[in-house]
Design an enzyme around this catalytic site. Structure first.
Site, PDB file in Angstrom:
ATOM      1  N   GLY A   1      26.779  18.014  -8.749  1.00 34.16           N
ATOM      2  CA  GLY A   1      26.856  17.329  -7.456  1.00 34.16           C
ATOM      3  C   GLY A   1      28.057  17.828  -6.681  1.00 34.16           C
ATOM      4  N   LEU A   2      28.140  17.395  -5.444  1.00 35.43           N
ATOM      5  CA  LEU A   2      29.214  17.851  -4.564  1.00 35.43           C
ATOM      6  C   LEU A   2      30.569  17.361  -5.048  1.00 35.43           C
ATOM      7  CD1 LEU A   2      27.541  17.096  -1.128  1.00 35.43           C
ATOM      8  CD2 LEU A   2      28.075  19.362  -2.042  1.00 35.43           C
TER       9      LEU A   2
ATOM     10  N   PRO B   1      -4.426  51.313  16.543  1.00 38.54           N
ATOM     11  CA  PRO B   1      -5.295  50.962  17.661  1.00 38.54           C
ATOM     12  C   PRO B   1      -4.820  49.734  18.452  1.00 38.54           C
ATOM     13  CG  PRO B   1      -6.373  50.523  15.549  1.00 38.54           C
ATOM     14  CD  PRO B   1      -5.131  51.280  15.257  1.00 38.54           C
ATOM     15  N   GLY B   2      -4.187  48.802  17.833  1.00 33.54           N
ATOM     16  CA  GLY B   2      -3.780  47.610  18.577  1.00 33.54           C
ATOM     17  C   GLY B   2      -2.472  47.062  18.067  1.00 33.54           C
ATOM     18  N   HIS B   3      -1.970  46.060  18.767  1.00 35.98           N
ATOM     19  CA  HIS B   3      -0.676  45.493  18.443  1.00 35.98           C
ATOM     20  C   HIS B   3      -0.651  44.901  17.026  1.00 35.98           C
ATOM     21  CE1 HIS B   3       3.197  43.741  19.068  1.00 35.98           C
ATOM     22  NE2 HIS B   3       2.751  42.504  18.962  1.00 35.98           N
TER      23      HIS B   3
ATOM     24  N   LYS C   1      31.347  12.766 -10.012  1.00 33.78           N
ATOM     25  CA  LYS C   1      30.996  13.285 -11.341  1.00 33.78           C
ATOM     26  C   LYS C   1      32.066  12.979 -12.388  1.00 33.78           C
ATOM     27  CE  LYS C   1      30.938  17.517  -9.845  1.00 33.78           C
ATOM     28  NZ  LYS C   1      31.361  17.208  -8.480  1.00 33.78           N
TER      29      LYS C   1
ATOM     30  N   SER D   1      28.605  23.004 -10.103  1.00 33.83           N
ATOM     31  CA  SER D   1      27.492  23.882 -10.494  1.00 33.83           C
ATOM     32  C   SER D   1      26.448  23.974  -9.381  1.00 33.83           C
ATOM     33  CB  SER D   1      26.855  23.424 -11.810  1.00 33.83           C
ATOM     34  OG  SER D   1      26.716  22.022 -11.883  1.00 33.83           O
TER      35      SER D   1
ATOM     36  N   MET E   1       7.598  57.011  35.606  1.00 35.24           N
ATOM     37  CA  MET E   1       8.707  57.110  36.554  1.00 35.24           C
ATOM     38  C   MET E   1       8.184  57.435  37.955  1.00 35.24           C
ATOM     39  SD  MET E   1      11.612  56.272  35.269  1.00 35.24           S
ATOM     40  CE  MET E   1      12.761  56.882  36.514  1.00 35.24           C
ATOM     41  N   ASP E   2       6.991  58.075  38.024  1.00 32.39           N
ATOM     42  CA  ASP E   2       6.402  58.382  39.337  1.00 32.39           C
ATOM     43  C   ASP E   2       6.117  57.095  40.109  1.00 32.39           C
ATOM     44  OD1 ASP E   2       4.674  58.307  36.994  1.00 32.39           O
ATOM     45  OD2 ASP E   2       2.985  58.449  38.396  1.00 32.39           O
TER      46      ASP E   2
HETATM   47  S1  ADX Z   1      31.765  25.199  -9.650  1.00 29.63           S
HETATM   48  O1  ADX Z   1      31.240  25.381  -8.313  1.00 29.63           O
HETATM   49  O2  ADX Z   1      32.188  26.448 -10.250  1.00 29.63           O
HETATM   50  O3  ADX Z   1      30.848  24.438 -10.523  1.00 29.63           O
HETATM   51  P1  ADX Z   1      33.842  23.415 -10.520  1.00 29.63           P
HETATM   52  O4  ADX Z   1      33.157  22.115 -10.678  1.00 29.63           O
HETATM   53  O5  ADX Z   1      34.152  24.208 -11.733  1.00 29.63           O
HETATM   54  O6  ADX Z   1      33.048  24.278  -9.441  1.00 29.63           O
HETATM   55  O7  ADX Z   1      35.193  23.210  -9.753  1.00 29.63           O
HETATM   56  C1  ADX Z   1      35.192  22.460  -8.589  1.00 29.63           C
HETATM   57  C2  ADX Z   1      36.561  21.936  -8.311  1.00 29.63           C
HETATM   58  O8  ADX Z   1      37.423  22.971  -7.936  1.00 29.63           O
HETATM   59  C3  ADX Z   1      36.530  20.950  -7.179  1.00 29.63           C
HETATM   60  O9  ADX Z   1      36.433  19.635  -7.655  1.00 29.63           O
HETATM   61  C4  ADX Z   1      37.833  21.194  -6.476  1.00 29.63           C
HETATM   62  O10 ADX Z   1      38.825  20.354  -7.007  1.00 29.63           O
HETATM   63  C5  ADX Z   1      38.218  22.609  -6.827  1.00 29.63           C
HETATM   64  N1  ADX Z   1      37.968  23.606  -5.778  1.00 29.63           N
HETATM   65  C6  ADX Z   1      38.867  24.494  -5.335  1.00 29.63           C
HETATM   66  N2  ADX Z   1      38.312  25.329  -4.441  1.00 29.63           N
HETATM   67  C7  ADX Z   1      37.025  24.975  -4.331  1.00 29.63           C
HETATM   68  C8  ADX Z   1      35.937  25.477  -3.555  1.00 29.63           C
HETATM   69  N3  ADX Z   1      36.090  26.505  -2.736  1.00 29.63           N
HETATM   70  N4  ADX Z   1      34.738  24.871  -3.657  1.00 29.63           N
HETATM   71  C9  ADX Z   1      34.577  23.830  -4.494  1.00 29.63           C
HETATM   72  N5  ADX Z   1      35.564  23.326  -5.237  1.00 29.63           N
HETATM   73  C10 ADX Z   1      36.790  23.873  -5.181  1.00 29.63           C
END
Ligand code: ADX
Length: 626
Positions: free
Chosen positions: A460-461, A92-94, A466, A534, A147-148
């Site tokens: 961590g990055l 009936p409606g949107h 780490k 990780s 179209m009309d």
């Molecule tokens: S994880 O993502 O699988 O936990 P892990 O800590 O074992 O990574 O390995 C990371 C290390 O692999 C980084 O410190 C870097 O030296 C290397 N590395 C190579 N390719 C990549 C990628 N595409 N991304 C992240 N780390 C990479």
């Protein structure tokens, strides 16, 4: 009559003023589907109102009958067609239209989208097109009505047609026909119009008769969502409807997410006929198993090969229905097949307006609030494993709705992009394993070592610090007499994990093995420090669950910008140059911990400060008597 096809359900989409009712009236008449005398009634009503015959009154008249509780449901209009009947499904409606589509209340095999030639494509037309694609409709006919009113101008039609085609190309849906019509006068509805000799395609009726009922998904892998479990005597009968594939007595079934297997002993039948040996997609079945498994409603049965994914997180594209805005972190209930699971919308990645002309290509950033009728890309997280298929793999098992307090607030499509199937590592391959029992207890080890074993998990990055912090802390602890060992992602990747790369699956497995190895060290009484990116919260959670010793998650924190500036290994530079694929923080995700036991923010700290923070924490965590 075997040449007849099964009933096809066709949903009608379009603005009310664009002539949906008129078209339906015309089609009812053209297919001789009107109840006796209805046309005369409409003629009378029209003339009483001093109007020419109004086709739209036909549906009004049917509606009136429904209101009196008589015969026809105006939202399901049956057209009698030579090849097999068609049911037109209307709303009936949107709002009702959108809700019906998203919740599956208006399941349909095909669609007709009505557009006004004078007004052209409106925002609502885009929304409708988007929705039809979203719910997986693949047979679409578009009619350009009135179209009309544009003097049957081919240029006007061509402009609308090409704009439509361009829009549909941004989606995954194509129109089988785009038809210029005048529903009021009947042009191109049941017969070709002489007033539009330039149009060479089918009439609406011809296009409708080309619609096919969808093929039963026999060739997709077996999916049997368990609807109910009945107990008769001492037999347990699992009941459900086969969503896809085929099932036979003797098949080994895998139940997910519980990950149990058993063979099909029988397919039950009601009545005296001999029980069937097989069943196929679309059939309801009751089965018994050769093992007394405890299976509940919500489990998904499959074959062992081609099983669904098991995961605690997935990406989803949502159609947000609720007037209340969606918030990141919101708790909702996932209705997926027969499972009902509490979930959290962890992150909102993107929001878009389906009424936008450029469809999904319109780029918008992550927003603060999600308005009603938005398309939202999110990450959804569940506490326990759930079984699902990505939408691209399985159109039916890959969709779901989200419910908030008994109200459907969104419909969605599942994607595993960026997430790994957690099943392979959750399931031991071997059977007949009997675990032996250790004669040395953790307490005996603690007594000798002067501290307990533990997993200290540094996430961590890359470049956050780490490894540096872990190795320095290891040295200090060792000097103080601790049993301590660092499992560094980079190092373990040269041995135990040498076969793994950086795909989501490989990272997941990398983390699983690191977790298993660290758990063994911790069981042996060590302070096992893991230093690995990780990146996935689910994998870290799994490592925690699997650890047979206390587990402490430490987030070594620094933003991508900071890490990139440090770039100790020069990897960010390579990643930006495209020489490393899937580099975390650049082209692959990092999911920050939400409940880390310790956060060490290294942005403005010296290494010394970070190490001291970690040591303070660890010595207390392992109950050191040293
Ligand atoms: S994880 O993502 O699988 O936990 P892990 O800590 O074992 O990574 O390995 C990371 C290390 O692999 C980084 O410190 C870097 O030296 C290397 N590395 C190579 N390719 C990549 C990628 N595409 N991304 C992240 N780390 C990479």
């Amino acid at each position: 009559m075997d040449a007849r096809r099964d009933l096809v359900r066709v949903v009608l989409a379009g603005h009310v003023d664009h002539g949906k009712s008129t078209l339906v009236g015309r089609l009812l008449h053209a297919t001789d589907s009107l109840p006796e005398g209805k046309l005369e009634t409409v003629a009378k009503v029209s003339s009483r109102r001093g109007r020419a015959f109004e086709w739209a009154f036909v549906t009004d008249a049917l509606q009136a009958e429904r209101d009196q509780g008589v015969t026809i449901d105006a939202s399901h209009i049956k057209l009698r067609m030579a090849g097999g009947d068609i049911v037109l499904v209307d709303a009936p409606g949107h709002r009702e239209f959108i809700r019906n589509m998203i919740t599956g209340a208006a399941t349909s095999d095909a669609a007709v989208l009505v557009i006004d030639a004078l007004e052209g494509i409106q925002e609502q037309s885009y929304r409708h097109g988007f929705l039809l694609d979203f719910v997986g409709i693949r047979q679409l006919v578009i009619v350009v009505n009135k179209m009309d009113l544009v003097d049957f101008d081919p240029a006007r039609f061509a402009a609308i047609e090409s704009a439509l085609a361009a829009y549909l190309a941004t989606l995954d849906i194509a129109a089988t026909a785009i038809i210029p019509i005048s529903a009021r006068d009947g042009d191109n509805v049941a017969t070709r119009s002489e007033r539009m000799p330039w149009y060479r395609g089918p009439s609406v009726l011809e296009a409708l008769s080309a619609f096919r009922p969808p093929a039963a998904p026999l060739d997709l892998p077996l999916r049997l969502p368990i609807q109910a479990v009945y107990k008769f005597d001492d037999r347990r009968i699992l009941a459900g409807t086969l969503l896809s594939g085929r099932l036979a007595v003797g098949d080994t079934l895998l139940f997910s997410p519980s990950n149990k297997t058993a063979r099909v002993k029988s397919i039950e039948a009601w009545g005296p006929s001999p029980p069937p040996r097989t069943a196929v997609a679309g059939q309801p079945v009751g089965i018994t198993l050769d093992l007394p498994l405890f299976i509940e409603r919500g489990e998904l049965a499959s074959h062992v090969e081609r099983a669904p994914v098991e995961t605690t997180a997935f990406r989803a594209r949502l159609f947000w229905l609720s007037p209340e805005p969606l918030r990141a972190g919101q708790d909702l209930t996932l209705y997926h097949l027969t499972a009902r699971v509490p979930v959290t919308v962890q992150t909102i990645e993107r929001v878009r307006d389906p009424g936008a002309r450029d469809g999904l290509s319109a780029a918008t950033g992550a927003p603060d609030t999600v308005a009603q009728d938005s398309i939202v890309d999110v990450v959804v997280r569940a506490r326990d494993l759930i079984a699902l298929d990505a939408y691209t793999e399985h159109r039916w098992a890959g969709r779901f709705v989200l419910v908030d307090k008994d109200r459907v607030v969104a419909g969605g499509l599942m994607s595993m992009q960026g997430f790994a199937d957690q099943r392979p590592s959750a399931t031991p391959k071997s059977a007949h394993i009997y675990q032996s029992k250790a004669l040395i207890s953790p307490a005996m080890r603690t007594a000798r070592n002067g501290h307990g074993g533990a997993v200290i998990w540094l996430t961590g990055l890359s470049g956050a610090g780490k490894s540096t912090i872990a190795h320095e802390a290891e040295r200090r602890l060792f000097e103080r007499g601790y049993q301590v060992y660092v499992l560094d992602g980079d190092n373990v990747r040269t041995t135990l994990n040498a076969d793994l790369g950086f795909s989501p699956e490989d990272r997941s497995e990398n983390v699983r093995r690191l977790g298993a190895a660290a758990s063994l060290f911790a069981e042996a009484g060590f302070v096992a420090m893991v230093a690995a990116i990780s990146p996935y919260a689910a994998d870290r959670a799994r490592a925690r669950d699997a650890a047979r010793a206390p587990f402490h998650e430490v987030w070594v924190r620094a933003d991508v910008a900071v890490c990139e500036q440090r770039d100790p290994k020069g990897l960010y530079k390579l990643a930006r140059a495209g020489e490393i694929k899937n580099f975390t923080g650049v082209a692959a995700p990092y999911e920050s911990p939400s409940g880390a036991d310790l956060v060490i923010d290294t942005t403005d700290q010296t290494i010394e400060q970070s190490v001291a923070t970690l040591l303070d924490y660890v010595t207390i965590a392992v109950g050191a008597t040293r």
